[in-house]
Write a protein that holds these residues in place. Sequence first.
Motif, PDB file in Angstrom:
ATOM      1  N   MET A   1       0.842  -1.186   0.000  1.00  0.00           N
ATOM      2  CA  MET A   1       0.000   0.000   0.000  1.00  0.00           C
ATOM      3  C   MET A   1       0.885   1.246   0.000  1.00  0.00           C
ATOM      4  O   MET A   1       2.016   1.217   0.418  1.00  0.00           O
ATOM      5  CB  MET A   1      -0.912  -0.049   1.221  1.00  0.00           C
ATOM      6  N   GLY A   2       0.339   2.340  -0.427  1.00  0.00           N
ATOM      7  CA  GLY A   2       1.104   3.570  -0.527  1.00  0.00           C
ATOM      8  C   GLY A   2       0.915   4.484   0.663  1.00  0.00           C
ATOM      9  O   GLY A   2       0.626   4.048   1.771  1.00  0.00           O
ATOM     10  N   ASN A   3       1.054   5.754   0.429  1.00  0.00           N
ATOM     11  CA  ASN A   3       0.932   6.763   1.472  1.00  0.00           C
ATOM     12  C   ASN A   3      -0.512   7.021   1.889  1.00  0.00           C
ATOM     13  O   ASN A   3      -0.753   7.619   2.925  1.00  0.00           O
ATOM     14  CB  ASN A   3       1.548   8.080   0.982  1.00  0.00           C
ATOM     15  N   TYR A   4      -1.457   6.615   1.068  1.00  0.00           N
ATOM     16  CA  TYR A   4      -2.868   6.846   1.338  1.00  0.00           C
ATOM     17  C   TYR A   4      -3.599   5.512   1.396  1.00  0.00           C
ATOM     18  O   TYR A   4      -3.189   4.542   0.767  1.00  0.00           O
ATOM     19  CB  TYR A   4      -3.485   7.758   0.260  1.00  0.00           C
ATOM     20  N   ARG A   5      -4.692   5.462   2.118  1.00  0.00           N
ATOM     21  CA  ARG A   5      -5.408   4.209   2.307  1.00  0.00           C
ATOM     22  C   ARG A   5      -6.143   3.760   1.045  1.00  0.00           C
ATOM     23  O   ARG A   5      -6.184   2.580   0.738  1.00  0.00           O
ATOM     24  CB  ARG A   5      -6.413   4.357   3.457  1.00  0.00           C
ATOM     25  N   ASN A   6      -6.732   4.663   0.305  1.00  0.00           N
ATOM     26  CA  ASN A   6      -7.612   4.286  -0.803  1.00  0.00           C
ATOM     27  C   ASN A   6      -7.063   4.554  -2.197  1.00  0.00           C
ATOM     28  O   ASN A   6      -7.732   4.269  -3.189  1.00  0.00           O
ATOM     29  CB  ASN A   6      -8.957   5.010  -0.654  1.00  0.00           C
ATOM     30  N   PHE A   7      -5.901   5.124  -2.312  1.00  0.00           N
ATOM     31  CA  PHE A   7      -5.350   5.422  -3.636  1.00  0.00           C
ATOM     32  C   PHE A   7      -3.853   5.645  -3.542  1.00  0.00           C
ATOM     33  O   PHE A   7      -3.310   5.827  -2.461  1.00  0.00           O
ATOM     34  CB  PHE A   7      -6.018   6.656  -4.257  1.00  0.00           C
ATOM     35  N   LYS A   8      -3.199   5.607  -4.699  1.00  0.00           N
ATOM     36  CA  LYS A   8      -1.798   5.996  -4.820  1.00  0.00           C
ATOM     37  C   LYS A   8      -1.758   7.334  -5.541  1.00  0.00           C
ATOM     38  O   LYS A   8      -2.492   7.552  -6.496  1.00  0.00           O
ATOM     39  CB  LYS A   8      -1.010   4.976  -5.650  1.00  0.00           C
ATOM     40  N   ARG A  38       1.679  13.461  -0.400  1.00  0.00           N
ATOM     41  CA  ARG A  38       2.715  12.430  -0.321  1.00  0.00           C
ATOM     42  C   ARG A  38       2.691  11.612  -1.613  1.00  0.00           C
ATOM     43  O   ARG A  38       1.791  10.816  -1.841  1.00  0.00           O
ATOM     44  CB  ARG A  38       2.471  11.551   0.907  1.00  0.00           C
ATOM     45  N   LEU A  39       3.694  11.811  -2.414  1.00  0.00           N
ATOM     46  CA  LEU A  39       3.786  11.182  -3.728  1.00  0.00           C
ATOM     47  C   LEU A  39       4.227   9.727  -3.589  1.00  0.00           C
ATOM     48  O   LEU A  39       5.185   9.416  -2.893  1.00  0.00           O
ATOM     49  CB  LEU A  39       4.794  11.959  -4.577  1.00  0.00           C
ATOM     50  N   ASP A  40       3.505   8.821  -4.258  1.00  0.00           N
ATOM     51  CA  ASP A  40       3.834   7.399  -4.245  1.00  0.00           C
ATOM     52  C   ASP A  40       4.670   6.969  -5.443  1.00  0.00           C
ATOM     53  O   ASP A  40       5.537   6.109  -5.320  1.00  0.00           O
ATOM     54  CB  ASP A  40       2.544   6.550  -4.246  1.00  0.00           C
ATOM     55  N   LYS A  41       4.388   7.535  -6.613  1.00  0.00           N
ATOM     56  CA  LYS A  41       4.996   7.027  -7.845  1.00  0.00           C
ATOM     57  C   LYS A  41       5.109   8.149  -8.866  1.00  0.00           C
ATOM     58  O   LYS A  41       4.286   9.051  -8.902  1.00  0.00           O
ATOM     59  CB  LYS A  41       4.111   5.895  -8.397  1.00  0.00           C
ATOM     60  N   LYS A  61      15.610   9.839 -11.888  1.00  0.00           N
ATOM     61  CA  LYS A  61      15.253   8.555 -11.277  1.00  0.00           C
ATOM     62  C   LYS A  61      15.901   8.425  -9.900  1.00  0.00           C
ATOM     63  O   LYS A  61      15.249   8.045  -8.924  1.00  0.00           O
ATOM     64  CB  LYS A  61      15.688   7.408 -12.196  1.00  0.00           C
ATOM     65  N   ALA A  62      17.167   8.749  -9.820  1.00  0.00           N
ATOM     66  CA  ALA A  62      17.893   8.637  -8.550  1.00  0.00           C
ATOM     67  C   ALA A  62      17.296   9.543  -7.475  1.00  0.00           C
ATOM     68  O   ALA A  62      17.116   9.127  -6.324  1.00  0.00           O
ATOM     69  CB  ALA A  62      19.371   8.961  -8.758  1.00  0.00           C
ATOM     70  N   HIS A  67      13.926   9.627  -2.398  1.00  0.00           N
ATOM     71  CA  HIS A  67      12.799  10.115  -1.609  1.00  0.00           C
ATOM     72  C   HIS A  67      11.753   9.025  -1.390  1.00  0.00           C
ATOM     73  O   HIS A  67      10.652   9.316  -0.913  1.00  0.00           O
ATOM     74  CB  HIS A  67      12.171  11.334  -2.289  1.00  0.00           C
ATOM     75  N   GLY A  68      12.065   7.793  -1.747  1.00  0.00           N
ATOM     76  CA  GLY A  68      11.151   6.679  -1.535  1.00  0.00           C
ATOM     77  C   GLY A  68       9.988   6.640  -2.509  1.00  0.00           C
ATOM     78  O   GLY A  68       8.960   6.016  -2.243  1.00  0.00           O
TER      79      GLY A  68
END
Length: 145
Positions: A1-8, A38-41, A61-62, A67-68
């Motif tokens: 799962m990402g930073n949010y419960r219902n979406f990335k 909070r960015l996931d991807k 990319k680096a 930053h995860g």
Amino acid sequence: MGNYRNFKLVVYFVAGGVKRATREQLEEDLAFFGRHMRLDKVYLEPYRDHFAGAEQFDLCKAVFEQHGIEVAGGVTTTCPRADGDDRQRMFNTFCYNDEAMLATLREVSAFLGSRVDEFIIDDFYFTNCTCGKCRAGRDAYNTAN
């Protein structure tokens, strides 16, 4: 799962941005963005009419990975108009009967395949080329159906 419960939360970073990016500016932009979301991807695009460059792509990319943030690739199948190219192509989308454009697509795909585990082709994958081969193919398809 990402930073949010219902979406990335995912963003698409176009080739022009990749080409002009500096480590300092990316760090500054991510700090600003991080105060609000909070960015996931991120989908990094190395090509849109021109190549952003391997060094620039790898830099971006680096920084995102540090930053995860998960990094994938993206490509937009557009190209600049060549002198003497009289084909009508809205938004300068590829002609999939043109060997040079297909070679570019192979090159971009190989580039992305060597750097990321996943990439998407932007919605500009369509074509509306009016060259003879494209028109003949459309006519044959429409006649058969």
